[in-house]
Design an enzyme around this catalytic site. Structure first.
Site, PDB file in Angstrom:
ATOM      1  N   HIS A  59      35.804 -62.656   0.784  1.00  0.00           N
ATOM      2  CA  HIS A  59      35.708 -61.216   0.492  1.00  0.00           C
ATOM      3  C   HIS A  59      35.342 -61.021  -0.979  1.00  0.00           C
ATOM      4  CE1 HIS A  59      38.239 -61.609   4.085  1.00  0.00           C
ATOM      5  NE2 HIS A  59      37.889 -60.373   4.405  1.00  0.00           N
ATOM      6  N   GLU A 243      33.306 -58.503  11.298  1.00  0.00           N
ATOM      7  CA  GLU A 243      33.991 -59.801  11.110  1.00  0.00           C
ATOM      8  C   GLU A 243      34.139 -60.553  12.441  1.00  0.00           C
ATOM      9  OE1 GLU A 243      36.743 -59.092   7.122  1.00  0.00           O
ATOM     10  OE2 GLU A 243      37.719 -58.996   9.065  1.00  0.00           O
TER      11      GLU A 243
HETATM   12  C1  DHB Z   1      42.127 -55.185   5.475  1.00  0.00           C
HETATM   13  C2  DHB Z   1      41.622 -55.960   6.513  1.00  0.00           C
HETATM   14  C3  DHB Z   1      40.749 -57.007   6.236  1.00  0.00           C
HETATM   15  O1  DHB Z   1      40.181 -57.790   7.196  1.00  0.00           O
HETATM   16  C4  DHB Z   1      40.431 -57.309   4.951  1.00  0.00           C
HETATM   17  O2  DHB Z   1      39.661 -58.386   4.734  1.00  0.00           O
HETATM   18  C5  DHB Z   1      40.915 -56.528   3.899  1.00  0.00           C
HETATM   19  C6  DHB Z   1      41.770 -55.455   4.166  1.00  0.00           C
HETATM   20  C7  DHB Z   1      43.086 -54.064   5.733  1.00  0.00           C
HETATM   21  O3  DHB Z   1      43.270 -53.664   6.879  1.00  0.00           O
HETATM   22  O4  DHB Z   1      43.710 -53.587   4.795  1.00  0.00           O
HETATM   23 FE    FE Z   2      38.510 -59.250   6.179  1.00  0.00          FE
END
Ligand code: DHB
Ligand code: FE
Length: 283
Positions: A59, A243
């Protein structure tokens, strides 16, 4: 010979890691999330993988906008948990499996999938949270129970690979692992999802009906799952629902027919639905 014995699909919501790291998993908000992983942890103990091949996305942690590999294979000896803004998670350094990773790189690249080879890489919540939920609390001075080979997939900047490309890559990874001479019990994890959108007008979107159908397809109809197009993920599951293409790498590496051992679906966890499935191979 090495063999892929099972596939695990699992969300990687960062707040799940924070809940574990701060000891609040028994609170009413979190308990139903973690109750769904009790059986998974027992199953992991009973089935003890020698190596986990873990498909996840970075990320903007190890990679930034200067370099965005579509598929990056972790070939390093170890992978440190990254600092995502609040310090690294208090979990062990992830040990790689360099011999198997090099073999996979050679086999998959000569099979005409152009992977990026990572000899140094930090790993973020996308990788450490699925390990935590499947293995339980693991202190920074402990060790993860087995080595992990990370495969980072770009789902952050357009264009991400298609689900079909991910599925075919899973098949190439299966061929690579099947041709590794040492006897190893290898599990493959596909992580991320389920439906979620973190920004703009549709932030907070959850589509439980679509997510449940996707879990059904993972178990029983991978041929339908591989044909889902980007636009459907975006429309039905929000911008971060993309994803889920990473689950297709996991599914492509399994037999066409598998046994579903366990499934868990819960809304909400942070901004997303938690989805989880365990599929066993027959061969
Ligand atoms: C959230 C979910 C994710 O897959 C991510 O990478 C970052 C944040 C979330 O729901 O807060
Ligand atoms: Fe994520």
């Amino acid at each position: 010979m090495a063999r892929i014995t099972a596939g695990v699909g699992c969300s990687h919501v960062p707040a799940i890691g924070v809940a574990m790291d701060t000891g609040i998993t028994d609170q009413p908000y979190w308990k139903p999330v973690f109750d769904g992983f009790v059986k998974s942890r027992e199953w992991m103990k009973e089935n003890q993988p020698d190596v986990i091949f873990l498909v996840y996305n970075d990320h903007c942690t190890a990679f930034d906008a200067s370099c965005i590999p579509t598929f990056a294979l972790g070939c390093a000896a170890e992978f440190a948990p990254a600092d995502e803004g609040w310090g690294p998670r208090p979990v062990p350094v992830v040990k790689g499996h360099q011999k198997l990773a090099s073999h996979i790189a050679q086999s998959v690249i000569l099979d005409e999938f152009d992977l990026t080879i990572m000899n140094e890489m930090e790993v973020d919540h996308g990788l450490t949270v699925p390990l935590s939920v499947m293995f339980g609390e693991t202190g920074v001075d402990d060790a993860w129970p087995c080595p992990v080979i990370p495969l980072a997939v770009n789902v952050v900047q357009y264009p991400a690979p298609t689900g079909n490309r991910c599925y075919n890559l899973g098949k190439a990874i299966r061929r690579a692992i099947d041709s590794y001479p040492e006897d190893l019990n290898v599990m493959i994890f596909g992580t991320g999802g389920m439906s979620h959108q973190l920004q703009a007008e549709r932030a907070g979107l959850i589509n439980a009906e679509w997510d449940r159908r996707f879990l059904d397809m993972m178990a029983n109809d991978p041929e339908a799952a591989r044909r889902i197009e980007h636009v459907e993920y975006l429309r039905e599951t929000g911008s971060e629902g993309i994803e889920m293409v990473m689950w297709l790498v996991m599914r492509g590496a399994l037999d066409e027919k598998v046994t579903e051992v366990h499934r868990h679906y819960h809304v909400p966890a942070s901004n997303t639905a938690v989805g989880h499935i365990i599929l066993e191979n027959h061969s």
